[in-house]
Design an enzyme around this catalytic site. Structure first.
Site, PDB file in Angstrom:
ATOM      1  N   ASP A  83       0.805  -1.223   0.000  1.00 51.29           N
ATOM      2  CA  ASP A  83       0.000   0.000   0.000  1.00 51.29           C
ATOM      3  C   ASP A  83       0.836   1.270   0.000  1.00 51.29           C
ATOM      4  O   ASP A  83       0.586   2.195   0.773  1.00 51.29           O
ATOM      5  CB  ASP A  83      -0.915  -0.002   1.244  1.00 51.29           C
ATOM      6  CG  ASP A  83      -1.838  -1.202   1.210  1.00 51.29           C
ATOM      7  OD1 ASP A  83      -2.747  -1.194   0.370  1.00 51.29           O
ATOM      8  OD2 ASP A  83      -1.572  -2.157   1.949  1.00 51.29           O
ATOM      9  N   HIS A 126       3.842   4.283   9.341  1.00 51.58           N
ATOM     10  CA  HIS A 126       3.829   2.857   8.976  1.00 51.58           C
ATOM     11  C   HIS A 126       5.187   2.382   8.471  1.00 51.58           C
ATOM     12  O   HIS A 126       5.425   1.180   8.389  1.00 51.58           O
ATOM     13  CB  HIS A 126       2.791   2.581   7.874  1.00 51.58           C
ATOM     14  CG  HIS A 126       1.398   2.859   8.294  1.00 51.58           C
ATOM     15  ND1 HIS A 126       0.774   2.219   9.340  1.00 51.58           N
ATOM     16  CD2 HIS A 126       0.503   3.759   7.821  1.00 51.58           C
ATOM     17  CE1 HIS A 126      -0.454   2.685   9.477  1.00 51.58           C
ATOM     18  NE2 HIS A 126      -0.647   3.613   8.583  1.00 51.58           N
ATOM     19  N   ASP A 163      -3.784   9.149  14.874  1.00 46.86           N
ATOM     20  CA  ASP A 163      -4.209   8.685  13.544  1.00 46.86           C
ATOM     21  C   ASP A 163      -5.049   7.417  13.727  1.00 46.86           C
ATOM     22  O   ASP A 163      -4.846   6.682  14.702  1.00 46.86           O
ATOM     23  CB  ASP A 163      -2.941   8.360  12.720  1.00 46.86           C
ATOM     24  CG  ASP A 163      -3.265   7.976  11.283  1.00 46.86           C
ATOM     25  OD1 ASP A 163      -2.991   8.773  10.383  1.00 46.86           O
ATOM     26  OD2 ASP A 163      -3.809   6.865  11.084  1.00 46.86           O
ATOM     27  N   HIS A 165      -5.029   4.750  12.108  1.00 47.74           N
ATOM     28  CA  HIS A 165      -4.333   3.491  11.787  1.00 47.74           C
ATOM     29  C   HIS A 165      -3.220   3.268  12.798  1.00 47.74           C
ATOM     30  O   HIS A 165      -2.661   4.224  13.328  1.00 47.74           O
ATOM     31  CB  HIS A 165      -3.708   3.569  10.392  1.00 47.74           C
ATOM     32  CG  HIS A 165      -4.698   3.747   9.294  1.00 47.74           C
ATOM     33  ND1 HIS A 165      -5.101   5.004   8.858  1.00 47.74           N
ATOM     34  CD2 HIS A 165      -5.393   2.856   8.553  1.00 47.74           C
ATOM     35  CE1 HIS A 165      -5.990   4.859   7.873  1.00 47.74           C
ATOM     36  NE2 HIS A 165      -6.190   3.570   7.679  1.00 47.74           N
ATOM     37  N   ASP A 256      -7.532  11.110  10.190  1.00 46.70           N
ATOM     38  CA  ASP A 256      -8.511  10.160   9.664  1.00 46.70           C
ATOM     39  C   ASP A 256      -9.326   9.574  10.816  1.00 46.70           C
ATOM     40  O   ASP A 256     -10.204   8.756  10.616  1.00 46.70           O
ATOM     41  CB  ASP A 256      -7.829   9.061   8.850  1.00 46.70           C
ATOM     42  CG  ASP A 256      -6.513   8.605   9.464  1.00 46.70           C
ATOM     43  OD1 ASP A 256      -5.729   7.946   8.754  1.00 46.70           O
ATOM     44  OD2 ASP A 256      -6.256   8.900  10.656  1.00 46.70           O
ATOM     45  N   TYR A 296      -8.209  12.077   5.317  1.00 43.36           N
ATOM     46  CA  TYR A 296      -8.559  12.007   3.900  1.00 43.36           C
ATOM     47  C   TYR A 296      -9.871  12.670   3.541  1.00 43.36           C
ATOM     48  O   TYR A 296     -10.211  12.743   2.362  1.00 43.36           O
ATOM     49  CB  TYR A 296      -8.537  10.529   3.469  1.00 43.36           C
ATOM     50  CG  TYR A 296      -7.234   9.902   3.851  1.00 43.36           C
ATOM     51  CD1 TYR A 296      -7.120   9.061   4.973  1.00 43.36           C
ATOM     52  CD2 TYR A 296      -6.056  10.234   3.171  1.00 43.36           C
ATOM     53  CE1 TYR A 296      -5.902   8.559   5.365  1.00 43.36           C
ATOM     54  CE2 TYR A 296      -4.828   9.734   3.569  1.00 43.36           C
ATOM     55  CZ  TYR A 296      -4.760   8.901   4.670  1.00 43.36           C
ATOM     56  OH  TYR A 296      -3.533   8.411   5.083  1.00 43.36           O
TER      57      TYR A 296
HETATM   58  C1  LIG Z   1       0.996   7.453   7.967  1.00 39.11           C
HETATM   59  O1  LIG Z   1       0.069   7.047   7.023  1.00 39.11           O
HETATM   60  C2  LIG Z   1      -1.146   7.624   7.244  1.00 39.11           C
HETATM   61  C3  LIG Z   1      -2.184   6.541   7.278  1.00 39.11           C
HETATM   62  O2  LIG Z   1      -2.094   5.821   8.485  1.00 39.11           O
HETATM   63  O3  LIG Z   1      -3.420   7.196   7.235  1.00 39.11           O
HETATM   64  C4  LIG Z   1      -1.963   5.608   6.079  1.00 39.11           C
HETATM   65  C5  LIG Z   1      -3.124   4.682   5.922  1.00 39.11           C
HETATM   66  C6  LIG Z   1      -2.836   3.643   4.854  1.00 39.11           C
HETATM   67  C7  LIG Z   1      -4.129   2.960   4.502  1.00 39.11           C
HETATM   68  C8  LIG Z   1      -3.897   1.829   3.560  1.00 39.11           C
HETATM   69  N1  LIG Z   1      -5.174   1.211   3.247  1.00 39.11           N
HETATM   70  C9  LIG Z   1      -4.948  -0.088   2.631  1.00 39.11           C
HETATM   71  C10 LIG Z   1      -6.234  -0.770   2.352  1.00 39.11           C
HETATM   72  C11 LIG Z   1      -5.941  -2.139   1.786  1.00 39.11           C
HETATM   73  N2  LIG Z   1      -7.194  -2.791   1.454  1.00 39.11           N
HETATM   74 ZN   LIG Z   2      -4.172   6.798   9.096  1.00 35.48          ZN
END
Ligand SMILES: COCC(O)(O)CCCCCNCCCN
Ligand SMILES: [Zn+2]
Length: 577
Positions: A83, A126, A163, A165, A256, A296
């Site tokens: 990703d 990440h 965040d 995530h 987010d 987002y």
């Molecule tokens: C520091 O990064 C900021 C974040 O945490 O918002 C990144 C989110 C990546 C979200 C990836 N989605 C993958 C879906 C696969 N089906």
């Molecule tokens: Zn995130």
């Protein structure tokens, strides 16, 4: 020869991590007059040595090749990671993102600025030692933490990752390091949500020397609201953070976790970030560096960034309205995390178990079953009120000396923000002020009740701190007063720096309208109190020892008495020994 042009049409690889995230955030800051009040720091590229504080040589060398790759090679290169999308220019941007975070750390630790925020892309939390992941190339905040330790000898760093995530890259970097306390909440849904790691669950607490210094709060349901976020701060993060007593606070500021975001699908409103930021500013004497991660929904992202920066600038906080209690899923997560960390943090040792049976208050809908109709709305369709304007009264603080008269309505009527009065008899004056405000000023103003602290008072700082986080903050948020009347009774047993911390934290309520009454022989307290009222950070309490058992039990007893009416507190069963 008919040459057919070959269109290699790339749909934008990533639909949500788009450049507009920075332009709308910056645009909102400009529109709200906030950039004029900030120092705009110059950016720079991070150098290899700084990137190598976290990442491996081979990973850095690999990323260094990307500017010279063809699109085909880039796509090939990307496939080895998850990703993340590489562009010929992303290496340059990733070095700027790290460099920006380091510029902010330099300015804060050299005392050029009190605090600040770095609006960066690509994000970082990440990315791991030898792997890009989840839109991240270099781990901006992890590098900033290592940089602060190496260059400034910072002893203890708190990283708060709000965040939505899990920043597994940060967790892996510091999991055996007791000098960096990493706190992350994240959408988890019992490992069904990305990045689907068992390592993101509440029982992953750190390893070896680092055991206890990694805190994971999994959100196993979507739709979490302001109450859920505040409950985790009041009943888990703040008590541990004060016990840890960091010298620097870094925030993985991903938005987010705000309402309307397609990734988070949560319902917390942008003004919650004003409060989360403020609560963290009372740590580390206000040395706080926020670094953008995700976010987002361009509307809630821009509003949340403005709420965060406005708080960093010291503006009054917007009162949080219609707070309900934490939902059952939050109580379950909180109970699991506190149980997993009880052996590592003395503030949790005497903490009662949290019963997840919810006392349904009259008229309170049961949040655990989403309201009919609400769950049908997609995140983008969610609507929420524009955060209220946060007006700074022309005068910040006033001091009334013994021969003066305390007239609190000038505070309430927004002419000044807060005030302090030296009076002959604090108790009697308090009664007069309460009657005066209740009678003279519009009856719709509520007064904060002088909270009945444990009868024998909290003799030690730890006990008092526990009472502040587990009683006073939740009560204050739920009561949502229009004026905070803070009276320092003779012999209250509250030490000066605890008094300053308390004065600081109580600015979370009532637009910061605080009236402090001191006995006139308490002159030594005027300076320290006025300093806090003027927006200066309170000195640290020091690493807090375990609170006395009798204090913790007194707070528990008080909480169980109050919990019937106040649902920001946690309903607790028998406190475990
Ligand atoms: C520091 O990064 C900021 C974040 O945490 O918002 C990144 C989110 C990546 C979200 C990836 N989605 C993958 C879906 C696969 N089906
Ligand atoms: Zn995130």
């Amino acid at each position: 020869m008919n040459c057919r042009s070959l269109f290699v049409h790339f749909s934008p690889a990533c639909k949500i991590e788009v450049p507009e995230r920075l332009t709308v955030s910056h645009g909102a800051l400009v529109r709200n007059g906030l950039t004029d009040r900030c120092i705009c720091l110059p950016v720079r590229e991070a150098v290899d040595a700084e990137i190598l504080l976290v990442h491996s040589e081979e990973y850095l060398e690999a990323v260094k090749q990307t500017p010279h790759m063809t699109l085909e090679d880039l796509k090939e290169f990307t496939l080895q990671y998850g990703d993340v999308y590489f562009h010929p220019n992303i290496y340059h941007c990733a070095k700027l993102a790290v460099g920006s975070a380091l510029q902010l750390v330099d300015s804060v630790l050299m005392g050029k600025v009190k605090n600040g925020m770095a609006l960066v892309r690509p994000p970082g939390h990440h990315s791991m030692r030898s792997a890009a992941n989840g839109f991240c190339v270099f781990n901006n905040v992890a590098i900033a933490a290592q940089y602060a330790k190496q260059k400034y000898g910072v002893k203890r760093i708190l990283i708060v990752d709000w965040d939505i995530h899990h920043g597994q890259g940060v967790q892996y970097c510091f999991e055996d390091d007791p000098s960096v306390l990493y706190f992350s909440w994240h959408r988890y849904e019992h490992q069904k949500f990305w990045p689907n790691l068992k390592d993101s669950d509440y029982d992953i607490v750190g390893k070896g020397e680092g055991a206890g210094f990694n805190i994971n709060v999994p959100w196993n349901k979507v739709g979490m609201e302001n109450s859920d976020y505040l409950s985790v701060f009041c009943h888990l993060l703040l008590p541990i953070a004060y016990e840890f007593c960091p010298d620097l606070v870094l925030v993985c500021a991903g938005f987010d976790s705000a309402i309307g975001d397609p990734e988070g699908e949560m319902c917390a409103t942008p003004d919650i970030f004003a409060h989360l930021t403020y609560l963290l500013m009372n740590l580390a004497e206000g040395k706080l560096c926020a670094v953008l991660e995700g976010g987002y929904n361009l509307t809630s992202l821009a509003q949340s960034v403005c709420q965060t920066v406005q708080t960093l600038l010291g503006d009054p906080l917007p009162p949080l309205t219609n707070l309900t209690g934490p939902c059952r899923s939050t109580l379950e997560s909180l109970q699991c995390v506190r149980a997993a960390h009880r052996q590592h943090w003395s503030c949790l040792r005497h903490a009662g178990t949290i019963s997840t049976k919810r006392i349904k208050l009259s008229g309170e809908g049961n949040k655990d079953e989403a309201e009919v109709g609400e769950e049908q709305k997609s995140p983008e369709e969610k609507i929420w009120p524009e955060p209220p304007k946060r007006i700074c009264p022309p005068v910040c603080s006033a001091v009334v000396l013994p021969d003066g008269v305390v007239c609190p309505d000038i505070i309430i009527l927004f002419q000044i923000r807060n005030g302090l009065a030296l009076v002959g008899d604090a108790a009697m004056t308090m009664t007069c002020v309460v009657q005066y405000v209740a009678a003279e000023v519009d009856s719709r103003y509520e007064l904060i009740k002088n909270f009945p602290f444990p009868s024998q008072g909290c003799t030690d700082t730890s006990g008092f701190a526990q009472a502040m986080f587990s009683l006073l903050l939740p009560l204050g948020y739920q009561y949502n007063p229009s004026l905070v009347l803070l009276v320092r009774m003779p012999g209250s047993g509250v030490c000066d720096i605890m008094w300053q911390q308390l004065t600081g934290l109580l600015q979370s309520f009532a637009h910061g309208h605080t009236l402090v009454l001191l006995q006139e022989d308490d002159k030594a307290c005027v300076g320290p109190t006025a300093s806090i009222l003027l927006g200066n950070p309170a000195p640290p309490l020091g690493q807090l020892p375990a609170s006395l058992k009798e204090d913790a039990e007194a707070v528990e007893r008080l909480r169980s008495r109050l919990q019937a009416d106040w649902n920001l507190l946690l309903t607790t069963g028998e406190s475990t020994k």
